[in-house]
Design an enzyme around this catalytic site. Structure first.
Site, PDB file in Angstrom:
ATOM      1  N   ASN A 427       0.728  -0.914  -0.138  1.00  0.00           N
ATOM      2  CA  ASN A 427       0.478   0.348  -0.145  1.00  0.00           C
ATOM      3  C   ASN A 427       0.826   1.006   0.132  1.00  0.00           C
ATOM      4  O   ASN A 427       1.562   1.079   1.316  1.00  0.00           O
ATOM      5  CB  ASN A 427      -1.134  -0.104   1.591  1.00  0.00           C
ATOM      6  CG  ASN A 427      -1.946   1.138   1.471  1.00  0.00           C
ATOM      7  OD1 ASN A 427      -2.972   1.324   0.851  1.00  0.00           O
ATOM      8  ND2 ASN A 427      -1.454   2.297   2.259  1.00  0.00           N
ATOM      9  N   GLU A 428       0.866   2.049  -1.274  1.00  0.00           N
ATOM     10  CA  GLU A 428       0.986   3.150  -1.430  1.00  0.00           C
ATOM     11  C   GLU A 428       3.140   3.531  -1.385  1.00  0.00           C
ATOM     12  O   GLU A 428       3.177   4.478  -0.808  1.00  0.00           O
ATOM     13  CB  GLU A 428       0.592   4.240  -0.220  1.00  0.00           C
ATOM     14  CG  GLU A 428      -1.067   4.392   0.049  1.00  0.00           C
ATOM     15  CD  GLU A 428      -1.627   5.293   0.421  1.00  0.00           C
ATOM     16  OE1 GLU A 428      -2.814   5.572   0.256  1.00  0.00           O
ATOM     17  OE2 GLU A 428      -0.253   6.326   1.324  1.00  0.00           O
ATOM     18  N   LEU A 429       3.954   2.817  -1.467  1.00  0.00           N
ATOM     19  CA  LEU A 429       4.887   2.180  -1.582  1.00  0.00           C
ATOM     20  C   LEU A 429       5.513   3.886  -2.619  1.00  0.00           C
ATOM     21  O   LEU A 429       6.126   4.566  -2.557  1.00  0.00           O
ATOM     22  CB  LEU A 429       5.606   1.230  -0.796  1.00  0.00           C
ATOM     23  CG  LEU A 429       5.955   0.973   0.470  1.00  0.00           C
ATOM     24  CD1 LEU A 429       5.111   0.052   1.035  1.00  0.00           C
ATOM     25  CD2 LEU A 429       7.017  -0.183  -0.047  1.00  0.00           C
ATOM     26  N   SER A 473      -0.511  -0.394  -4.792  1.00  0.00           N
ATOM     27  CA  SER A 473      -2.022   0.106  -4.970  1.00  0.00           C
ATOM     28  C   SER A 473      -1.235   1.757  -4.006  1.00  0.00           C
ATOM     29  O   SER A 473      -1.368   1.742  -3.102  1.00  0.00           O
ATOM     30  CB  SER A 473      -2.963  -0.103  -4.052  1.00  0.00           C
ATOM     31  OG  SER A 473      -3.698   0.329  -4.734  1.00  0.00           O
ATOM     32  N   HIS A 493      -5.410   6.728  -5.587  1.00  0.00           N
ATOM     33  CA  HIS A 493      -5.599   7.089  -4.708  1.00  0.00           C
ATOM     34  C   HIS A 493      -6.422   8.754  -4.636  1.00  0.00           C
ATOM     35  O   HIS A 493      -5.684   8.814  -4.504  1.00  0.00           O
ATOM     36  CB  HIS A 493      -4.917   6.994  -3.494  1.00  0.00           C
ATOM     37  CG  HIS A 493      -4.671   5.356  -2.688  1.00  0.00           C
ATOM     38  ND1 HIS A 493      -3.727   4.712  -1.810  1.00  0.00           N
ATOM     39  CD2 HIS A 493      -4.642   3.579  -4.207  1.00  0.00           C
ATOM     40  CE1 HIS A 493      -3.811   3.694  -1.698  1.00  0.00           C
ATOM     41  NE2 HIS A 493      -4.382   2.969  -2.871  1.00  0.00           N
TER      42      HIS A 493
END
Length: 828
Positions: A427-429, A473, A493
């Site tokens: 998530n979001e790295l 993501s 996102h």
């Protein structure tokens, strides 16, 4: 095979304190201390600060158990631990058998040579994960994450639930203990280590071929036989017998006239039971494994198109719009989530017309019961690997080996589930934590790629080839990878409203291919939050010290109040403040979802943040910690409905476009009706037209000239009401105020309620209003209600009917006495 469950009653104590207290396994140190009254409730007021010492100590769990000669006489005896949290050292009868350092792995140890016939003792020491992470940071620093919490600094070194170190919706409560089953397993000759099932839907149209590979752990070189059988509702569908001396046996099954599994809203969810029985050379059973499967294909569809590259999920070859929410652990203490709570949360998702859940990468790989329920309900699961919002020490060989074993364990455990739709690396790295050079909370691409571009996709291809892998993501597979906000491909996102202060209408300027996170915060209702507060300490204020303790977002309550003031008038009481935050949240998400559903097939998914809560606090959830639906969840039931009618106003209220959106698999014909009415209910203008909408499409069906229709009235005194009827039944309705709610001169609607009791405990409510009531909601002072509809708009002369189901049985008098009905007007 002989199995002995070692769960149940244990003893535990701090490592430096020999005075033990009773403990329960599975469980954790916090729940054990709570049960014995050794700590105050961490969820009350400011108590979270008072119990931080728990996570800074080392803890020892111990119990005695008896075994008989039958177990000791087995060829092998294994201590199997499905969840050790996290830095553990295990001893049996005083001798060390092994160590563990990953709460997501299954750990097994050979212990047969250590056991005695009769009484035995097992001891597990759990070293502090907080102290362990800080030691690792001292020894080998990695860039710090974006929190200011002092003890969250090294969380990326420790393979445990990352959000336990604090997140922007939850507390910092770092656990230790045995959190999943622990048992002794004794077996002769061989056991089934794994069962892999491959589905072939292409070779024989109208039939499904199943390839079943059995992986054996052998103690001898003797031949083993296996029977593999597929059943549906207890009836045999197919059967195969195989034999061999190797570590793997392969069986083929052919399913005639397969009943296909579909996501919710697209068809049924038939499930088959596949059982493999391992036999010795004399035909005696050695081991058996049963997997429940659904026959389907479920892939991520990426195809070049006029906007770039699609990002859409396809079930049995048919693309569908993904509607759903992100999932976080359902409690700060994982073993406090009973089956009924898990079932209610997931059923609530389906009841709100969702078809997808994203299991976010800062939590856990959920239990099999979670996936079993998703299989039954038709909830597709986007499954993150457990990495979120932080650089990770991928330069460390042991760390990489550890997470590889973790991935293998969970790929093998979950791959057979019909609901499994996607594996996502993190998530979001790629958004928050990657740069050309490491530092300032970021790792380099060179450090990132070995794990997320090589190791994890390779493992997915090997162990779960029928489910696609996505590295992060959000992620952009085309163009510049660093440009994660680009909208031509991949997932996005969309946080411009919450994190950057954009107006809700800004959502309509975006057209991502898929939205995997967006949302807005709210508070739980009074019945959920008040027990955590003290009225005598002045807690009943949105910005009190105790309420600030429950707000973990940097934007926080100030952002909620900022947008509340944009759209609504300021509330008059603390309780109304709580309710009004829910109306703001619901309105925000509604604007986004309606726009993106209108944008399909360019946009093919809207997964908001978040479905559920882990404690009673401010968050983006649509269901609060105690399972109570917020306004957003009721609104989601409408905006995720298979057929959805909407109206889109232009900025200056010159006109409104009327749209009809369908997720159905067939064409739908009906009549769209619209009225512009005054607040007293009188119609100013009206119209209707026959409409046809194609399968899984959205279309603009009419444009309404608002300036011509207002007939001399001020727009803030008018409401646009729509409904879409099929065969005389209203299947979707929509209400659009022609001004911001704070500008509307609402009058007391004088809502009346007629109540009819049903024998099954439900109540039918008919609501009538003398003046327009916006966001009217029913509640009960003492009982929890689950309603068929709520937070609805009432038009004078148009009664609304809903069904209310109390969680506990109520008499008609008790129901009537505690029932409350409020609307936006009451918050003034």
């Amino acid at each position: 095979m002989i199995t002995i469950n070692l769960g149940g009653a244990w003893q535990m104590h701090a490592a430096e304190d020999k005075s033990s207290i009773p403990a329960t396994v599975p469980g954790c140190v916090y729940t054990d201390l709570l049960a014995e009254g050794k700590i105050a409730d961490p969820l009350y007021r400011l108590n979270e600060h008072e119990v931080q010492w728990v996570a800074q100590k080392d803890w020892i769990y111990r119990r005695s158990f008896d075994v008989d000669q039958d177990l000791i006489g087995q060829d092998r005896v294994i201590l199997r631990c499905e969840g050790l949290d996290t830095l553990a050292t295990l001893k049996v009868n005083g001798r060390q058998v092994g160590q563990a350092d990953n709460m997501f792995r299954t750990w097994e140890y050979e212990v047969g040579h250590l056991l005695n016939a009769g009484s035995n003792e097992i001891e597990i020491r759990f070293d502090s994960s907080v102290n362990g992470s800080l030691r690792k940071m001292d020894e080998d620093p990695i860039p710090h994450v974006w929190w200011d919490l002092p003890d969250a600094k090294g969380r990326a070194w420790v393979r445990k639930e990352q959000c336990q170190f604090g997140w922007d919706w939850g507390p910092m409560l770092v656990t230790a203990g045995v959190w999943r089953p622990i048992e002794l397993i004794g077996f002769e000759s061989a056991r089934l280590r794994d069962l892999a099932i491959r589905q072939d839907h292409a070779t024989d149209p109208g039939r499904v071929r199943l390839g079943v590979e059995l992986e054996l752990e052998r103690h001898t070189g003797k031949r083993c036989d296996a029977i593999v059988e597929l059943k549906r509702n207890g009836q045999k569908i197919a059967k195969a017998e195989v034999s061999g001396k190797g570590k793997r046996l392969h069986a083929e099954l052919l399913v005639e006239k397969p009943e296909l599994w579909w996501p919710a809203g697209m068809g049924g969810q038939p499930l088959y039971d596949l059982e493999a029985v391992l036999l010795d050379s004399f035909g005696e059973p050695l081991d058996r494994v049963t997997k429940r499967i659904g026959l389907r294909t479920l892939r991520l569809g990426r195809h070049a198109d006029e906007w770039g590259e699609s990002f859409q999920f396809e079930a049995n070859g048919i693309p569908f719009f993904a509607k759903g929410a992100n999932w976080i652990p359902a409690d700060v203490f994982l073993t406090r989530v009973p089956d009924e709570q898990m079932s209610d949360l997931l059923q609530s998702a389906v009841d709100a017309n969702m078809n997808m859940i994203r299991v976010w990468g800062g939590g856990i790989y959920e239990d099999d019961r979670f996936f079993d329920l998703c299989d039954e309900l038709g909830l597709c699961v986007w499954q993150d690997f457990m990495f979120a919002c932080s650089p990770y020490p991928t330069h460390d060989r042991h760390f990489l080996e550890n997470v590889q074993r973790e991935a293998e364990d969970n790929l093998r455990r979950l791959r057979h589930h019909a609901s499994l739709a996607l594996w996502c690396g993190n998530n979001e790295l790629e958004w928050l934590n990657i740069a050309d050079e490491p530092g300032d909370g970021k790792m380099s691409w060179q450090q990132y790629k070995p794990l997320f571009d090589k190791i994890l996709p390779k493992l997915c291809a090997k162990h779960c080839p029928e489910t696609d892998y996505w590295p992060c993501s959000p992620h952009k597979p085309l163009g510049k990878r660093e440009d994660v906000q680009a909208e031509h491909c991949g997932d996005n996102h969309v946080w411009g409203v919450w994190h950057h202060g954009e107006d809700f209408a800004w959502f309509r300027e975006t057209q991502p291919r898929f939205i995997s996170e967006f949302g807005f915060q709210s508070f739980p209702e009074p019945k959920t939050i008040r027990p955590c507060l003290s009225e005598t300490e002045g807690d009943l204020n949105l910005t009190s010290v105790a309420m600030d303790q429950r707000q973990r977002s940097s934007a926080g309550t100030g952002q909620i109040l900022h947008d509340l003031a944009r759209w609504f008038r300021m509330p008059s009481t603390f309780d109304h403040s709580l309710w009004l935050t829910q109306l703001v949240q619901a309105w925000c998400v509604q604007v986004g979802v309606e726009h993106w559903r209108r944008s399909m097939p360019r946009t093919m998914g809207a997964i908001y943040w978040q479905l559920n809560d882990c404690w009673p606090g401010a968050s983006w959830s649509s269901i609060d910690y105690l399972g109570r639906w917020k306004a957003l969840h009721y609104v989601c039931k409408r905006i995720f409905a298979p057929l959805m009618v909407t109206a889109v106003e232009d900025e200056k209220m010159q006109h409104a476009e009327l749209h009809l959106t369908s997720d159905l698999g067939e064409k739908t014909a009906g009549t769209l009706h619209w009225d512009i009415a005054r607040l007293d209910g009188r119609t100013v203008t009206t119209g209707s037209r026959r409409v046809r909408v194609g399968p899984r499409t959205s279309q603009h069906v009419h444009t309404l000239d608002l300036q011509a229709a207002k007939d001399g009235h001020n727009l803030n005194e008018l409401i646009l009401w729509q409904r879409f009827e099929v065969d005389g039944q209203t299947v979707s309705s929509h209400t659009l105020p022609l001004a911001r709610p704070k500008q509307i001169p609402l009058r007391d609607p004088n809502i009346t309620t007629a109540i009819k009791a049903y024998k099954d405990g439900r109540f039918k409510l008919t609501l009538k209003a003398k003046s327009t009531a916006l966001w009217a909601w029913v509640n009960h002072e003492t009982a929890d209600l689950r309603c068929s509809d709520n937070f609805l708009h009432l038009r004078p002369g148009h009664p609304a009917t809903l069904t209310a189901t109390p969680k506990q049985k109520l008499s008609a008098d008790a129901f009537r006495e505690g029932l409350t009905v409020q609307s936006l007007f009451d918050t003034y």
